[in-house]
Write a protein that holds these residues in place. Structure first.
Motif, PDB file in Angstrom:
ATOM      1  N   GLY A  53      49.942  30.555  43.847  1.00 53.44           N
ATOM      2  CA  GLY A  53      49.092  29.605  43.164  1.00 53.44           C
ATOM      3  C   GLY A  53      47.614  29.944  43.157  1.00 53.44           C
ATOM      4  N   GLN A  54      47.207  30.945  43.926  1.00 52.52           N
ATOM      5  CA  GLN A  54      45.792  31.322  43.969  1.00 52.52           C
ATOM      6  C   GLN A  54      45.466  32.237  42.786  1.00 52.52           C
ATOM      7  OE1 GLN A  54      42.986  30.668  46.154  1.00 52.52           O
ATOM      8  NE2 GLN A  54      42.037  31.747  44.435  1.00 52.52           N
ATOM      9  N   THR A  55      44.296  32.025  42.207  1.00 52.11           N
ATOM     10  CA  THR A  55      43.828  32.863  41.108  1.00 52.11           C
ATOM     11  C   THR A  55      42.887  33.929  41.653  1.00 52.11           C
ATOM     12  OG1 THR A  55      43.951  30.950  39.645  1.00 52.11           O
ATOM     13  CG2 THR A  55      42.703  32.835  38.857  1.00 52.11           C
ATOM     14  N   TYR A  56      42.984  35.136  41.093  1.00 55.66           N
ATOM     15  CA  TYR A  56      42.195  36.263  41.598  1.00 55.66           C
ATOM     16  C   TYR A  56      41.557  37.049  40.450  1.00 55.66           C
ATOM     17  CZ  TYR A  56      44.976  35.661  45.901  1.00 55.66           C
ATOM     18  OH  TYR A  56      45.586  35.163  47.028  1.00 55.66           O
ATOM     19  N   VAL A  57      40.540  37.820  40.806  1.00 58.15           N
ATOM     20  CA  VAL A  57      40.110  38.947  39.983  1.00 58.15           C
ATOM     21  C   VAL A  57      40.670  40.191  40.661  1.00 58.15           C
ATOM     22  CG1 VAL A  57      38.180  40.345  39.175  1.00 58.15           C
ATOM     23  CG2 VAL A  57      38.017  37.857  39.103  1.00 58.15           C
ATOM     24  N   VAL A  58      41.601  40.853  39.988  1.00 55.79           N
ATOM     25  CA  VAL A  58      42.244  42.043  40.534  1.00 55.79           C
ATOM     26  C   VAL A  58      41.501  43.268  40.028  1.00 55.79           C
ATOM     27  CG1 VAL A  58      44.383  43.375  40.657  1.00 55.79           C
ATOM     28  CG2 VAL A  58      44.473  40.875  40.579  1.00 55.79           C
ATOM     29  N   MET A  59      41.121  44.149  40.937  1.00 57.56           N
ATOM     30  CA  MET A  59      40.402  45.366  40.557  1.00 57.56           C
ATOM     31  C   MET A  59      41.196  46.583  40.998  1.00 57.56           C
ATOM     32  SD  MET A  59      36.368  44.618  40.984  1.00 57.56           S
ATOM     33  CE  MET A  59      35.605  43.180  40.225  1.00 57.56           C
ATOM     34  N   SER A  60      41.501  47.452  40.029  1.00 64.08           N
ATOM     35  CA  SER A  60      42.326  48.627  40.300  1.00 64.08           C
ATOM     36  C   SER A  60      41.629  49.894  39.835  1.00 64.08           C
ATOM     37  CB  SER A  60      43.676  48.489  39.582  1.00 64.08           C
ATOM     38  OG  SER A  60      44.437  49.676  39.687  1.00 64.08           O
ATOM     39  N   ASN A  61      41.951  50.998  40.507  1.00 62.24           N
ATOM     40  CA  ASN A  61      41.522  52.302  39.997  1.00 62.24           C
ATOM     41  C   ASN A  61      42.314  52.607  38.726  1.00 62.24           C
ATOM     42  OD1 ASN A  61      44.016  52.673  41.421  1.00 62.24           O
ATOM     43  ND2 ASN A  61      43.592  54.867  41.590  1.00 62.24           N
ATOM     44  N   HIS A  62      41.899  53.651  38.011  1.00 59.68           N
ATOM     45  CA  HIS A  62      42.541  53.943  36.724  1.00 59.68           C
ATOM     46  C   HIS A  62      42.552  55.454  36.502  1.00 59.68           C
ATOM     47  CE1 HIS A  62      44.267  53.128  32.973  1.00 59.68           C
ATOM     48  NE2 HIS A  62      43.203  52.821  32.245  1.00 59.68           N
ATOM     49  N   SER A 126      41.242  28.360  34.158  1.00 60.24           N
ATOM     50  CA  SER A 126      42.454  27.704  33.666  1.00 60.24           C
ATOM     51  C   SER A 126      43.673  28.064  34.503  1.00 60.24           C
ATOM     52  CB  SER A 126      42.701  28.078  32.200  1.00 60.24           C
ATOM     53  OG  SER A 126      43.112  29.436  32.088  1.00 60.24           O
ATOM     54  N   GLY A 127      43.471  28.898  35.543  1.00 58.75           N
ATOM     55  CA  GLY A 127      44.566  29.235  36.443  1.00 58.75           C
ATOM     56  C   GLY A 127      45.215  30.575  36.195  1.00 58.75           C
ATOM     57  N   VAL A 128      44.549  31.446  35.450  1.00 58.33           N
ATOM     58  CA  VAL A 128      45.101  32.769  35.126  1.00 58.33           C
ATOM     59  C   VAL A 128      44.246  33.849  35.782  1.00 58.33           C
ATOM     60  CG1 VAL A 128      45.639  34.394  33.273  1.00 58.33           C
ATOM     61  CG2 VAL A 128      46.030  31.950  32.935  1.00 58.33           C
ATOM     62  N   SER A 129      44.874  34.735  36.545  1.00 60.80           N
ATOM     63  CA  SER A 129      44.150  35.839  37.150  1.00 60.80           C
ATOM     64  C   SER A 129      43.751  36.862  36.082  1.00 60.80           C
ATOM     65  CB  SER A 129      45.006  36.524  38.225  1.00 60.80           C
ATOM     66  OG  SER A 129      45.278  35.641  39.298  1.00 60.80           O
ATOM     67  N   VAL A 130      42.749  37.659  36.383  1.00 59.12           N
ATOM     68  CA  VAL A 130      42.257  38.678  35.443  1.00 59.12           C
ATOM     69  C   VAL A 130      42.248  40.035  36.128  1.00 59.12           C
ATOM     70  CG1 VAL A 130      40.251  39.477  34.136  1.00 59.12           C
ATOM     71  CG2 VAL A 130      40.900  37.066  34.058  1.00 59.12           C
ATOM     72  N   LEU A 131      42.764  41.036  35.428  1.00 63.69           N
ATOM     73  CA  LEU A 131      42.797  42.409  35.926  1.00 63.69           C
ATOM     74  C   LEU A 131      41.667  43.206  35.288  1.00 63.69           C
ATOM     75  CD1 LEU A 131      44.136  44.880  37.348  1.00 63.69           C
ATOM     76  CD2 LEU A 131      45.610  45.084  35.331  1.00 63.69           C
ATOM     77  N   VAL A 132      40.889  43.876  36.127  1.00 65.74           N
ATOM     78  CA  VAL A 132      39.743  44.665  35.664  1.00 65.74           C
ATOM     79  C   VAL A 132      39.849  46.076  36.239  1.00 65.74           C
ATOM     80  CG1 VAL A 132      37.222  44.877  35.684  1.00 65.74           C
ATOM     81  CG2 VAL A 132      38.270  42.608  35.592  1.00 65.74           C
ATOM     82  N   PHE A 133      39.518  47.074  35.422  1.00 63.74           N
ATOM     83  CA  PHE A 133      39.359  48.437  35.916  1.00 63.74           C
ATOM     84  C   PHE A 133      37.854  48.677  36.077  1.00 63.74           C
ATOM     85  CE2 PHE A 133      43.371  48.748  33.433  1.00 63.74           C
ATOM     86  CZ  PHE A 133      44.215  49.089  34.477  1.00 63.74           C
ATOM     87  N   LEU A 154      31.769  38.776  37.020  1.00 61.22           N
ATOM     88  CA  LEU A 154      32.850  37.853  36.645  1.00 61.22           C
ATOM     89  C   LEU A 154      33.401  37.144  37.874  1.00 61.22           C
ATOM     90  CD1 LEU A 154      35.085  36.680  34.834  1.00 61.22           C
ATOM     91  CD2 LEU A 154      36.326  38.839  35.137  1.00 61.22           C
ATOM     92  N   ALA A 155      33.680  37.909  38.932  1.00 65.30           N
ATOM     93  CA  ALA A 155      34.228  37.316  40.159  1.00 65.30           C
ATOM     94  C   ALA A 155      33.253  36.303  40.762  1.00 65.30           C
ATOM     95  CB  ALA A 155      34.547  38.411  41.169  1.00 65.30           C
ATOM     96  N   LEU A 156      31.971  36.648  40.778  1.00 64.00           N
ATOM     97  CA  LEU A 156      30.977  35.742  41.341  1.00 64.00           C
ATOM     98  C   LEU A 156      30.828  34.487  40.482  1.00 64.00           C
ATOM     99  CD1 LEU A 156      28.328  38.424  42.358  1.00 64.00           C
ATOM    100  CD2 LEU A 156      29.651  36.996  43.924  1.00 64.00           C
ATOM    101  N   LYS A 157      30.902  34.668  39.165  1.00 63.08           N
ATOM    102  CA  LYS A 157      30.770  33.522  38.257  1.00 63.08           C
ATOM    103  C   LYS A 157      31.973  32.598  38.380  1.00 63.08           C
ATOM    104  CE  LYS A 157      29.074  34.270  34.214  1.00 63.08           C
ATOM    105  NZ  LYS A 157      28.842  34.662  32.797  1.00 63.08           N
ATOM    106  N   ALA A 158      33.164  33.193  38.487  1.00 66.40           N
ATOM    107  CA  ALA A 158      34.388  32.384  38.562  1.00 66.40           C
ATOM    108  C   ALA A 158      34.617  31.821  39.960  1.00 66.40           C
ATOM    109  CB  ALA A 158      35.589  33.218  38.136  1.00 66.40           C
ATOM    110  N   VAL A 162      38.364  38.621  45.145  1.00 65.29           N
ATOM    111  CA  VAL A 162      38.648  39.907  44.509  1.00 65.29           C
ATOM    112  C   VAL A 162      39.758  40.600  45.295  1.00 65.29           C
ATOM    113  CG1 VAL A 162      37.749  42.203  43.945  1.00 65.29           C
ATOM    114  CG2 VAL A 162      36.307  40.178  43.631  1.00 65.29           C
ATOM    115  N   VAL A 163      40.765  41.092  44.586  1.00 66.98           N
ATOM    116  CA  VAL A 163      41.857  41.821  45.224  1.00 66.98           C
ATOM    117  C   VAL A 163      41.731  43.300  44.876  1.00 66.98           C
ATOM    118  CG1 VAL A 163      44.351  42.131  45.395  1.00 66.98           C
ATOM    119  CG2 VAL A 163      43.399  39.840  45.140  1.00 66.98           C
ATOM    120  N   PRO A 164      41.411  44.155  45.853  1.00 68.29           N
ATOM    121  CA  PRO A 164      41.358  45.595  45.581  1.00 68.29           C
ATOM    122  C   PRO A 164      42.772  46.173  45.513  1.00 68.29           C
ATOM    123  CG  PRO A 164      40.838  45.168  47.881  1.00 68.29           C
ATOM    124  CD  PRO A 164      41.017  43.825  47.233  1.00 68.29           C
TER     125      PRO A 164
END
Length: 228
Positions: A53-62, A126-133, A154-158, A162-164
């Motif tokens: 149920g927790q919302t995150y900003v997910v950050m991944s390498n690419h 709105s309860g949706v996590s976001v994935l960022v590279f 984005l993470a600070l604003k929301a 942050v999930v690395p």
């Protein structure tokens, strides 16, 4: 063929799920088909670090387009991806990304990029996590490139953790700029969420460094496990 089929199905069935959740189910199946047909195993470690149920900003390498397939298979919770605007111009695939609610960003246009990040923040609320590279593009040499600032703002604003995340092995399957597809094991390592509460915009650079260090450590652990 898989991409055209599932993207087309996503477009045709969009009225049944205009929010894009049905498309994400298709994306998980699409990714699984591709990995399975190529005989590419996927190992994921760290899912238990994410709270239900927790919302995150997910950050991944690419490093490769195969990162996308691995990440779709890794996360079974609702999420949307921030992607280059040019990808949305690709017939069928790009249209389906837009209909799913993925967020196009043009980093060459500051005002447009800010609007994209505002849209992403609304998704998160709105309860949706976001994935960022955070590197902004694929790495050719496997090393972490300098991070772009937008995902951290984005993470600070929301105000969400942050999930690395580190994906290892995909660069051996398909390098940037190449159409040759090889075979390798893929490992995805999910790090401990990094809390945002109590931080202000001035802490952006510190947050960037914390996430980079976490990703470096996750990558080293994944490589050690693979060698063992």
């Amino acid at each position: 063929v898989y991409t055209v089929f599932w993207a087309s199905l996503g477009i045709l069935t969009w009225p049944l799920s205009p929010g894009g959740d049905l498309y994400l189910r298709y994306a998980r199946i699409w990714s699984g088909w591709i990995l399975k047909s190529l005989g590419i195993p996927l190992e994921v470690v760290g899912r238990d670090r994410l709270e239900p149920g927790q919302t995150y900003v997910v950050m991944s390498n690419h490093q490769s387009v195969f990162d996308i397939f691995a990440l779709f298979r890794t996360f079974d919770r609702p999420f949307r991806m921030v992607a280059k605007r040019v990808l949305f111009w690709i017939p069928i695939l790009g249209w389906s990304m837009w209909m799913c609610g993925f967020i196009p960003i043009d980093r060459s246009n500051r005002e447009s990029a800010i609007r994209s990040l505002d849209r992403a923040a609304r998704k998160i609320r709105s309860g949706v996590s976001v994935l960022v590279f955070p590197e902004g593009t694929r790495s050719r040499d496997g090393t972490l490139h300098p991070f772009k600032k937008g995902g951290f703002m984005l993470a600070l604003k929301a105000g969400v953790p942050v999930v690395p995340v580190v994906v290892v092995g995909t660069d051996s399957i398909m390098e940037k700029g190449s159409l040759r597809v090889g075979r390798a094991d893929i490992a995805v390592r999910i790090g401990h969420p990094i809390e945002i509460s109590g931080r202000g915009a001035a802490s952006r650079d510190q947050l960037m460094e914390e996430v980079r260090q976490a990703m470096v450590e996750l990558g080293a652990t994944a490589c050690e496990d693979a060698a063992a």
